[in-house]
Design a protein around this motif. Structure first.
Motif, mmCIF file in Angstrom:
data_model
loop_
_atom_site.group_PDB
_atom_site.id
_atom_site.type_symbol
_atom_site.label_atom_id
_atom_site.label_comp_id
_atom_site.label_asym_id
_atom_site.label_seq_id
_atom_site.Cartn_x
_atom_site.Cartn_y
_atom_site.Cartn_z
ATOM 1 N N ARG A 144 -0.102 -3.409 -12.480
ATOM 2 C CA ARG A 144 -0.372 -3.344 -11.044
ATOM 3 C C ARG A 144 0.787 -3.252 -10.359
ATOM 4 N NH1 ARG A 144 -5.446 -4.903 -8.899
ATOM 5 N NH2 ARG A 144 -6.974 -5.959 -10.151
ATOM 6 N N ARG A 145 0.664 -2.809 -9.019
ATOM 7 C CA ARG A 145 2.079 -2.577 -8.215
ATOM 8 C C ARG A 145 2.302 -3.916 -7.715
ATOM 9 N NH1 ARG A 145 0.890 2.153 -3.798
ATOM 10 N NH2 ARG A 145 1.026 4.130 -5.159
ATOM 11 N N ALA A 146 3.690 -4.167 -7.900
ATOM 12 C CA ALA A 146 4.504 -5.463 -7.148
ATOM 13 C C ALA A 146 5.051 -4.944 -6.058
ATOM 14 C CB ALA A 146 5.447 -5.674 -8.288
ATOM 15 N N VAL A 147 5.611 -4.042 -5.830
ATOM 16 C CA VAL A 147 6.134 -3.696 -4.432
ATOM 17 C C VAL A 147 5.937 -2.309 -4.281
ATOM 18 C CG1 VAL A 147 8.385 -3.384 -5.444
ATOM 19 C CG2 VAL A 147 8.357 -4.036 -3.214
ATOM 20 N N ARG A 148 5.922 -1.807 -2.832
ATOM 21 C CA ARG A 148 6.235 -0.457 -2.173
ATOM 22 C C ARG A 148 7.217 -0.526 -1.284
ATOM 23 N NH1 ARG A 148 2.855 4.053 -1.058
ATOM 24 N NH2 ARG A 148 3.298 5.154 1.205
ATOM 25 N N THR A 149 8.215 0.156 -1.482
ATOM 26 C CA THR A 149 9.638 0.086 -0.833
ATOM 27 C C THR A 149 9.518 0.865 0.487
ATOM 28 O OG1 THR A 149 10.575 2.141 -1.831
ATOM 29 C CG2 THR A 149 10.661 0.259 -2.813
ATOM 30 N N ALA A 150 10.376 0.786 1.269
ATOM 31 C CA ALA A 150 10.415 1.373 2.611
ATOM 32 C C ALA A 150 10.223 2.937 2.746
ATOM 33 C CB ALA A 150 11.657 0.991 3.499
ATOM 34 N N ALA A 151 10.795 3.469 1.288
ATOM 35 C CA ALA A 151 10.864 4.774 1.165
ATOM 36 C C ALA A 151 9.453 5.109 0.554
ATOM 37 C CB ALA A 151 11.921 5.244 0.334
ATOM 38 N N GLY A 152 8.542 4.255 0.275
ATOM 39 C CA GLY A 152 7.216 4.510 -0.348
ATOM 40 C C GLY A 152 7.366 4.569 -1.865
ATOM 41 N N THR A 153 8.526 4.002 -2.530
ATOM 42 C CA THR A 153 8.442 4.100 -3.956
ATOM 43 C C THR A 153 7.833 2.779 -4.242
ATOM 44 O OG1 THR A 153 10.811 5.384 -3.804
ATOM 45 C CG2 THR A 153 10.053 4.018 -5.825
ATOM 46 N N ALA A 154 7.113 3.173 -5.557
ATOM 47 C CA ALA A 154 6.316 1.638 -5.875
ATOM 48 C C ALA A 154 6.949 1.481 -7.348
ATOM 49 C CB ALA A 154 4.760 2.166 -6.320
ATOM 50 N N HIS A 155 6.850 0.145 -7.547
ATOM 51 C CA HIS A 155 7.123 -0.325 -8.918
ATOM 52 C C HIS A 155 6.109 -1.345 -9.140
ATOM 53 C CE1 HIS A 155 11.566 1.069 -8.459
ATOM 54 N NE2 HIS A 155 11.425 0.704 -7.255
ATOM 55 N N THR A 156 5.849 -1.492 -10.407
ATOM 56 C CA THR A 156 4.849 -2.573 -10.877
ATOM 57 C C THR A 156 5.441 -3.848 -11.274
ATOM 58 O OG1 THR A 156 5.110 -1.854 -13.347
ATOM 59 C CG2 THR A 156 3.538 -0.425 -12.151
#
Length: 234
Positions: free
Chosen positions: A157-169
């Motif tokens: 699952r996604r852990a973070v969506r950055t200010a630039a819209g990049t997602a990290h699980t």
């Protein structure tokens, strides 16, 4: 299922648990120092608040409309421990944590709005709050110091969506989102660089068994501060 955030909290509370892990310098001579054990207690209380009172679960999205601050770091760690997704841009979210809980925030498309008072010694929000807004400072202390998950988080699952819209699980949190640091740094983190940077830098320091000194933009980083906190290579 264990995810990196859970493993990180286990390491912070068990390895050198009495040593400083997060130190905050804020306006009006604020200094807050959290050992590994105390940091874990705050994160556990916040995770329990999110889970037990606000019905958060793995996959629930939390938007942090907050500056870099020791309380916003606590909220992020708690959300990740629970398996939630942290939203740092203006994408849709289920919950909102904000230091500006005015009528516009309360009327937004959120299931819950949580007001976060930033003064270090604030026991509750100063003044009135719109109906339905949760007072983080007033509510969090009543929750338990140990977090027991109701549902297993998932590494995919996604852990973070950055200010630039990049997602990290969640599986990528410490190897994709966190900054890289040498082993055991006592790291100066400037709050003026923003919350996303503070979170990435802090995660990287803790991953390397280090600690963080987070400094508000209004606080001058003097040689006395650097020496007193044993910060090197700043």
């Amino acid at each position: 299922m264990s995810i990196p955030a859970i493993e990180l909290m286990t390491a912070l509370r068990s390895g050198q648990s009495t040593s400083p892990r997060l130190t905050w310098y804020g306006p009006n001579s604020e200094r807050v120092e959290l050992s590994g054990r105390v940091l874990d207690n705050w994160v556990a209380k916040t995770s329990n608040l999110l889970q037990d009172e606000l019905d958060a679960e793995p996959g629930t999205r939390l938007r942090l409309d907050l500056p870099a601050h020791w309380k916003s770091v606590i909220l992020a760690l708690a959300a990740w421990q629970l398996g939630m997704e942290l939203v740092l841009d203006d994408a849709d979210a289920d919950l909102l944590a904000t230091a500006d809980p005015g009528p516009a925030a309360a009327q937004g498309a959120f299931d819950v709005v949580m007001a976060v008072a930033l003064p270090a010694l604030a026991m509750r929000w100063p003044g009135g709050l719109p109906t339905g807004v949760v007072d983080y400072a007033a509510e969090v202390r009543s929750h338990g110091d140990v977090y027991l998950a109701h549902a297993d988080p998932e590494a995919s699952r996604r852990a973070v969506r950055t200010a630039a819209g990049t997602a990290h699980t969640h599986g990528e949190l410490l190897n994709g989102f966190a900054a890289a640091h040498d082993d055991g740094p006592r790291l100066l983190v400037r709050a003026g660089d923003g919350l996303e940077s503070a979170l990435a830098q802090s995660l990287g320091a803790w991953k390397s068994d280090g600690s963080v000194v987070l400094v508000h933009p209004d606080v001058e980083v003097t040689q006395k501060l650097l020496s007193g906190e044993r910060i090197r290579g700043h």
